[in-house]
Motif scaffolding. Sequence first.
Motif, short mmCIF file in Angstrom:
data_model
loop_
_atom_site.label_atom_id
_atom_site.label_comp_id
_atom_site.label_asym_id
_atom_site.label_seq_id
_atom_site.Cartn_x
_atom_site.Cartn_y
_atom_site.Cartn_z
N VAL A 262 -46.53 -31.06 6.19
CA VAL A 262 -47.78 -31.17 5.81
C VAL A 262 -48.61 -29.79 5.88
O VAL A 262 -49.38 -29.67 5.05
CB VAL A 262 -48.65 -32.38 6.76
N ARG A 263 -47.97 -28.99 6.78
CA ARG A 263 -48.78 -27.94 6.63
C ARG A 263 -48.21 -27.07 5.57
O ARG A 263 -49.31 -26.29 5.00
CB ARG A 263 -48.34 -27.03 8.01
N VAL A 266 -50.75 -28.06 2.71
CA VAL A 266 -51.96 -27.50 2.75
C VAL A 266 -52.18 -25.95 2.22
O VAL A 266 -53.00 -25.68 1.51
CB VAL A 266 -52.58 -27.66 4.25
N HIS A 267 -51.23 -25.45 2.71
CA HIS A 267 -51.10 -23.85 2.34
C HIS A 267 -50.68 -23.78 0.92
O HIS A 267 -51.08 -22.82 0.07
CB HIS A 267 -49.98 -23.10 3.21
N ALA A 269 -51.42 -25.87 -1.66
CA ALA A 269 -52.14 -26.78 -2.54
C ALA A 269 -52.71 -26.07 -3.79
O ALA A 269 -52.80 -27.01 -4.80
CB ALA A 269 -53.50 -27.52 -1.58
N PHE A 304 -53.17 -30.66 13.07
CA PHE A 304 -53.26 -31.10 11.77
C PHE A 304 -54.73 -32.07 12.08
O PHE A 304 -54.76 -32.88 12.78
CB PHE A 304 -52.30 -32.17 11.36
N ASN A 307 -59.62 -32.18 7.91
CA ASN A 307 -59.69 -31.40 6.46
C ASN A 307 -58.26 -31.10 5.98
O ASN A 307 -58.30 -31.49 4.67
CB ASN A 307 -60.42 -29.99 6.88
N ASP A 308 -57.36 -31.10 6.77
CA ASP A 308 -55.81 -31.00 6.16
C ASP A 308 -55.47 -32.36 5.60
O ASP A 308 -54.90 -32.24 4.59
CB ASP A 308 -54.93 -30.66 7.31
N TYR A 309 -55.90 -33.42 6.29
CA TYR A 309 -55.43 -34.83 5.93
C TYR A 309 -56.02 -34.85 4.44
O TYR A 309 -55.25 -35.30 3.62
CB TYR A 309 -55.73 -35.87 6.74
N ASN A 310 -57.29 -34.63 4.46
CA ASN A 310 -58.06 -34.78 3.03
C ASN A 310 -57.30 -33.98 1.89
O ASN A 310 -57.11 -34.53 0.83
CB ASN A 310 -59.49 -34.31 3.07
N VAL A 311 -56.83 -32.84 2.33
CA VAL A 311 -56.03 -32.32 1.19
C VAL A 311 -54.78 -32.81 0.80
O VAL A 311 -54.39 -32.67 -0.59
CB VAL A 311 -55.85 -30.62 1.72
N VAL A 312 -54.17 -33.13 1.78
CA VAL A 312 -52.81 -33.78 1.65
C VAL A 312 -53.04 -35.20 0.91
O VAL A 312 -52.17 -35.62 -0.25
CB VAL A 312 -52.10 -34.10 2.85
#
Length: 453
Positions: A262-263, A266-267, A269, A304, A307-312
Motif C-alpha cells: 500500500v505504501r 501511495v507514493h 498515486a 499506514f 490519509n494513506d487509506y483514502n488515497v488507496v
Amino acid sequence: MANGHDADTPEPRSPRELVPADDELTPADAFQPVPSLEVDSTLSIAVDLPPAPPPEIPEDEAAVAIDEVPVDPGFVASPTEPTTMSVAIVASRLATTPPEAADGADATRAADSPDAAPLPAGEPYAGSRRDRLRGEHSTQPEPAAMLTADRLLEVNRKTRPGPEGPWQRFVYNVTFRTVNLGDSAKVRARKELDHRIQKHFEGGARFVPVLTRKGGVGKTTVTTLLGMALASAREDRIIAIDANPDRGTLSERVPRQTRSTVRDVVHKAASIGGFTDFSSLVSRDETRLDILASDTDPMLSEAFDENDYNVVADLSARFYSIVLTDCGTGIVHSVMRATLQRADSLVIVSGGSVDEARLASETLTWLEANGYGDLVRNAVVALNTATHATNLVKLEEIEAHFRSRVREIVRVPYDPQLAAGSVVSWKDLKPLTRLSARTLAALVVEGLPAERD
C-alpha cells in the motif's frame, strides 16, 4: 219419409265406399284399391293477441346502446375493397413516466395521443423484450446491456446447453441429445447462488470492511474466502486491501507476484493512469482476486494512516467494483474511521469461544454508539468455528444472539488448508468450506445498494 228419414236427405254412406276422383263421389267398387294415405292430424289455431309493449331501457343503457341495423349477408359493397378493418391496440411506453412528470388523467391522455412526445434523453431505456416481439422500437438508443446472450443466440437442439448432473447427462447422451431433463437439484442450487453473487452494480465501487476487536479469530481468513468467492462467480474486478496499520498477512494467502505494498501505491498515486499501472502493484490468484499487501518493513517509522487509506481507496474505486478491506486488530485506529465512512456493508468476524463472541458483540455496540447503527443492522456475522474450544460452546446460542442484532450469520467450518495459515487454493478447499464462503458472498452482495448517485 221412409224409415223416419227425410226424402231430400241423401242416404249416408260409409267412408270406405267413396274415393275422390275429379271432384265427384264415385262408388268405391268402380276403382282399384289404392294405398292408404296418412293424414296429418295436427291442428293449428291462430289467435290474435294485442301487440307487446316496447321494453323500457334505462337511461344509462340507452346512452351507450347501439342501434339495430338490418344486415344483408349476401351484400358486398365492393369485391376489391376490404369490408373489415383491424385496429392494433398497443400499450404506450409513456406508462413508465415517473408520477411527478404527469398527473392522473393528463398522463393517460398523453399516452393515448398519437402526437405524444418521446421520453426525454435523461430517462432510462424504456424498451422491453415484449416491445421488440411486437415490432416496436424505442426512440432511445439501446444500451450495451441489452445485447444479452438470451436475446442474440438462437436456442435450438445444437445451441441449447446440455444438462448438468450424472443422471441427467446420461439420459441426454443416450437419447442423442433429444431428451433434456434439465439440471439436477444440486446444480440448480449452485446456479441460483451464482446468480445472487452476480448482482449488477451501478454508480461506482462498493466497500466492505471485515473487522473485529480481537485478533486471531480468522479475520484475514474470512477476507480471503469472501474475496475468492466473489471473484470466482463475478465477471468484474474484486480487490482485497490489507489495511492493517501494523504488519498484515493477507498477501500471504495468495501466491505473491509482487513486493509492492500500500505504501508503493501511495507514493506512485500521481503516476497511476490506468488499470495496467495499478495491476503491477497487486497479486492475483487463480480466482482473479487481487490482493494489495500492507507494509512489511519493520524499520518503517510511519504507519499506514487515514490519509494513506483514502488515497488507496480512491484509486481502487476507479478500477474495481467491490473493495474488501481487511482491517487491523482493534477499531479505534485512524484507518478505521476512513474505512467506516466509505463502508456500504460490514462483515463482523467472531470466534466460537465465549470471549470471542462477547468481543464481537461489543464491536457492534461500539459501532452503534458511534453513529453506525445502519451498518450494524445490515451487517453479516461470520462465525469461525475453527477456533479453539468451539466444540464446548453452544453455537446455536451465539447465533441467536447475533441474529437479534445483525442481518445474517454464516458459519465458517474448519478446513485444514485454512488452519495451515499459508497460501489458500480455492479449488482444494473442502466443498462445505466453499459453500459457506459462497453463501457469505451472496449475503454480502444482497446487502449492497444496486445503484448509487
